[in-house]
Design an enzyme around this catalytic site. Structure first.
Site, PDB file in Angstrom:
ATOM      1  N   ASN A  72       0.828  -1.206   0.000  1.00 56.50           N
ATOM      2  CA  ASN A  72       0.000   0.000   0.000  1.00 56.50           C
ATOM      3  C   ASN A  72       0.865   1.260   0.000  1.00 56.50           C
ATOM      4  O   ASN A  72       0.616   2.213  -0.744  1.00 56.50           O
ATOM      5  CB  ASN A  72      -0.896   0.031   1.237  1.00 56.50           C
ATOM      6  N   ARG A 403     -10.801  -4.104 -14.332  1.00 59.43           N
ATOM      7  CA  ARG A 403      -9.677  -4.968 -13.977  1.00 59.43           C
ATOM      8  C   ARG A 403     -10.162  -6.405 -14.034  1.00 59.43           C
ATOM      9  O   ARG A 403     -11.223  -6.723 -13.512  1.00 59.43           O
ATOM     10  CB  ARG A 403      -9.165  -4.695 -12.557  1.00 59.43           C
ATOM     11  N   ARG A 433      -5.137   1.917 -13.238  1.00 58.29           N
ATOM     12  CA  ARG A 433      -3.783   2.135 -12.731  1.00 58.29           C
ATOM     13  C   ARG A 433      -3.088   0.830 -12.341  1.00 58.29           C
ATOM     14  O   ARG A 433      -3.624   0.016 -11.605  1.00 58.29           O
ATOM     15  CB  ARG A 433      -3.824   3.083 -11.539  1.00 58.29           C
ATOM     16  N   HIS A 463     -15.307   3.324 -14.872  1.00 57.25           N
ATOM     17  CA  HIS A 463     -15.098   2.561 -13.644  1.00 57.25           C
ATOM     18  C   HIS A 463     -16.333   1.766 -13.236  1.00 57.25           C
ATOM     19  O   HIS A 463     -16.270   0.923 -12.344  1.00 57.25           O
ATOM     20  CB  HIS A 463     -14.698   3.534 -12.519  1.00 57.25           C
ATOM     21  N   TYR A 496     -12.233  -9.663  -2.108  1.00 63.62           N
ATOM     22  CA  TYR A 496     -12.895  -8.362  -2.062  1.00 63.62           C
ATOM     23  C   TYR A 496     -14.358  -8.567  -1.694  1.00 63.62           C
ATOM     24  O   TYR A 496     -15.047  -9.392  -2.300  1.00 63.62           O
ATOM     25  CB  TYR A 496     -12.837  -7.654  -3.421  1.00 63.62           C
ATOM     26  N   ARG A 592     -13.688   2.583   4.456  1.00 65.26           N
ATOM     27  CA  ARG A 592     -12.509   1.741   4.623  1.00 65.26           C
ATOM     28  C   ARG A 592     -11.232   2.562   4.679  1.00 65.26           C
ATOM     29  O   ARG A 592     -10.363   2.311   5.498  1.00 65.26           O
ATOM     30  CB  ARG A 592     -12.392   0.731   3.469  1.00 65.26           C
ATOM     31  N   HIS A 620     -15.185  -3.492   0.076  1.00 59.26           N
ATOM     32  CA  HIS A 620     -15.093  -2.807  -1.209  1.00 59.26           C
ATOM     33  C   HIS A 620     -16.441  -2.317  -1.732  1.00 59.26           C
ATOM     34  O   HIS A 620     -16.492  -1.491  -2.645  1.00 59.26           O
ATOM     35  CB  HIS A 620     -14.454  -3.762  -2.227  1.00 59.26           C
TER      36      HIS A 620
END
Length: 721
Positions: A72, A403, A433, A463, A496, A592, A620
């Site tokens: 992270n 993704r 990214r 997204h 997730y 989160r 998530h």
């Protein structure tokens, strides 16, 4: 205790936040009403670190949280810190969200990040490493090994390591080598035995080899040696005839954010590929060194890498604790979380164990809400798309892909559908990214199979998580829709936490049809019936809902707002929540990561509660629930409350309408906010306090364990019937 630096920045006690109730709503809100977003992110990563420090967690899980913290922080430096530095260099040094200059913000980040990295190193050295040793997994040093163990490791070095090493000398004939981002290196000082001249060499620790090498032996204790220490104790083999004087590990972080001017690039894919090549050579932004590095070596590195003192992080070895991810291969289930086995959602359970569920029949019967990873992605989302691919009545499939994995069955289902002659549209976000290169590869694979691949709108990342299947049934076309909060990625779906809504509702189908047409066309201009879509209407829609709760409270009606997001930064949303709080609306926020909203503003945030939950799964999903005078309005979707999500991305929320689903979502929220559930509470000065045990020292409820149990019981109840 309030950090003096935060107090100076206007983030301390809120003693002067009283207000005149007769003032206008805008005048009620003080200037210092936000937390610094970068420091809030570091506070999030501190919560990850606190999980590693928790002795009640299984030992290998604690090591994994140390690796997550390190990963992270790397991304934070490569993107956020790099962005601040870029603003300073280019002269676009706009203030942060609390009015700090980028130069001051970098100093704040450096102070906090230094402290966190030292705490991280200490957690490994004094807590997790000894705990692993007590459990029979030792991280040894070369001096602790027996002669026979050293001999066996030397043989391994000669056979598996030595052939791939590439020592690079630095002298008048050899310039200082390029140091790649995130690589672990040894800085070596050597002396020529004939001339007496001292030289410098750099040796990259091969990233393709295991970071921790298992020490051969038949002992009940499993022992490991770090790869860099194994190499360091064989430097004589790499520099024959030279005297090795000293060696030290170091690691460099570079700016690896990608910036593309899409409107100036005719071919987005080609522009992105070129930018990915440039990314490798981004400017340095952090130099990590071992705490025993001598001044001569450090001076050379600082000079050659053009690094400032503020950007040097002196840490105990070993550096780069991302290597602890490698411990996942150790077969010790007793040192991990007890296994959770995802169940098949009740609606998708086949009537006969020897048959596959008819996904379309189940969705026609009623909307289906699935909750991953408690409920299986494979038997829901994947099964839905695979059935669509082989069903002769399906005419078209449209899907967004942000993704996914390279060997994804989702991608394969789209390929199979195209090869079967169906119309298939894949809206691929190649700018996701750090997944850009992978996305380019499978986007081209889709194109070769005949899938219509589009890359979204100029200047906007796509997204949203949407899938639409058009099926012919008795001469008419029916829409089957899926709107999710997470990516179409079978691998991350196991770790997730996300929701997904399947529906055959005609209005949702029309909304998605129009949205896909606009995404593959030129612009998003229309409003939708059951969707809230960014960048034009999502923020407005949420502010309207928040304002509606405020008006209900002012009219004496029950009013409440519940929001679950990854990050809450957007000032307009936060200000709307403050105004609702002033009016008496009960507001519960479950976040989160970053939270710029404050809970310590007297008279302003009195009705706001903020919680954070971290655990074995990454929370998530995004949920937005409004009481609406007894007619709950509840949305799920992909959007966080950040400027980029609301202004520079295509995001979508769908309104959930089935009473059973509303009950499930609100009960999930009830459990998260329950004082008996383990969570972090946001308090004064932006300090997060963990609540994990009760007054008697007994563990509080783990939300994720509890949810798994509830869903498993739901399935067992169905099977009994």
């Amino acid at each position: 205790m309030i950090d003096p630096a935060l107090a100076d920045a206007g983030l301390g006690d809120a003693e002067d936040d009283d207000f005149d109730a007769n003032e206008s709503p805008d005048a009620l809100l003080p200037d210092h009403r936000y937390f610094d977003r970068e420091l809030s992110w570091l506070a999030f990563n501190q919560r990850v670190l606190e999980l590693a420090e928790d002795p009640s967690l299984p030992e290998l899980e604690r090591a994994n949280f140390l690796a997550i913290f390190a990963s992270n922080l790397d991304e934070f430096f490569m993107v956020r810190v790099a962005g601040l530095k870029r603003r300073i260099v280019t002269g676009l040094a706009v203030p942060t969200n609390i009015g700090r200059s980028p130069v001051d913000a970098l100093a704040d980040i450096s102070r906090e990040a230094h402290a966190l990295q030292l705490r991280h190193a200490a957690a490994w050295t004094s807590q997790v490493r000894p705990a692993l040793a007590d459990a029979g997994i030792e991280m040894s040093t070369w001096s602790e090994l027996t002669d026979s163990e050293r001999s066996a490791l030397s043989e391994y070095f000669q056979l598996q390591v030595f052939p791939v090493l590439m020592p690079l000398a630095v002298d008048p004939a050899h310039p200082f080598p390029y140091i790649s981002g995130l690589s672990l290196n040894l800085a070596i000082r050597i002396r020529n035995a004939r001339t007496g001249r001292q030289e410098f060499a750099r040796l990259k620790v091969p990233p393709m080899l295991p970071r921790f090498v298992e020490v051969p032996g038949a002992s009940e204790i499993t022992r490991y040696l770090s790869l860099e220490e194994l190499i360091a104790n064989h430097l004589g083999d790499l520099f024959p005839g030279m005297e090795v004087l000293d060696h030290h590990a170091f690691r460099l972080t570079r700016n690896e954010d990608v910036a593309i001017e899409e409107d100036e690039s005719e071919n987005l894919i080609q522009a992105l590929e070129a930018e990915l090549l440039r990314r490798r050579f981004g400017p340095p932004i952090r130099l990590e060194i071992t705490d025993d590095m001598d001044a001569v070596t450090l001076e050379l590195l600082v000079k050659e890498l053009d690094i400032t003192d503020q950007e040097v992080y002196r840490l105990p070895s070993p550096l780069d604790l991302r290597g602890l991810f490698g411990l996942s291969r150790i077969d010790r289930p007793d040192l991990r979380y007890p296994p959770h086995l995802p169940t098949t959602a009740v609606a998708f359970q086949p009537g006969d164990s020897n048959t596959r569920a008819d996904m379309f029949k189940a969705i026609r019967k009623s909307d289906v809400l699935v909750h991953h990873p408690y409920e299986s992605f494979t038997t829901s989302v994947q099964a839905f798309l695979e059935q669509a691919a082989r069903d002769p009545h399906v005419l078209a499939i449209k899907q967004t892909l942000y993704r996914t994995s390279g060997d994804s069955p989702i991608v394969q289902a789209l390929i199979d559908a195209a090869e079967a002659g169906k119309q298939v549209l894949a809206l691929v976000e190649v700018k996701a990214r750090f997944d850009e290169a992978n996305n380019i590869v499978w986007a081209r694979k889709l194109e070769k199979a005949g899938v219509h691949v589009v890359y979204g709108l100029v200047g906007l990342k796509t997204h949203c998580k949407l899938a639409l299947v058009i099926r012919e049934e008795e001469g008419t076309l029916r829409h089957y829709s899926h709107v999710g909060t997470g990516n179409y990625n079978p691998k991350t779906s196991r770790i997730y936490e996300d929701f997904g809504l399947f529906t055959a509702d005609a209005q949702v189908g029309k909304d998605l049809t129009r949205l896909f047409n606009e995404l593959s066309g030129y612009a998003i201009e229309k409003k939708f019936k059951r969707l809230l879509v960014a960048p034009l209407h999502l923020r407005k829609g949420l502010v309207r809902q928040i304002d509606g709760e405020r008006k209900n409270a002012e009219a004496g009606k029950p009013a409440s707002i519940r929001i679950k997001v990854n990050s809450l930064v957007d000032e307009e949303i936060i200000d709307s929540l403050y105004r609702a709080s002033v009016a008496g609306v009960k507001i519960e926020v479950w976040v989160r990561g970053i939270c710029s909203l404050r809970t310590d503003l007297d008279g302003i945030s009195d009705n706001i509660t903020v919680r954070s939950i971290l655990g074995r799964y990454l929370e998530h999903s995004r949920i937005f629930a409004f009481e609406n005078d007894g007619d709950p309005q509840v949305y799920i979707g992909s959007a966080d409350m950040m400027h980029r999500n609301l202004d520079r991305r295509v995001e979508a929320l769908v309104r959930v309408t089935e009473p059973a689903h509303l009950k499930e979502l609100l009960a999930f929220f009830d459990l998260a906010m329950d004082p008996g559930t383990t969570s972090w509470h946001l308090g004064a000065g932006g300090v997060w306090q963990r609540h994990a045990v009760d007054a008697d020292g007994k563990p509080l409820i783990d939300l994720q364990d509890k949810t798994m149990g509830l869903i498993q019981r739901r399935r067992r109840a169905r099977s009994v019937r």
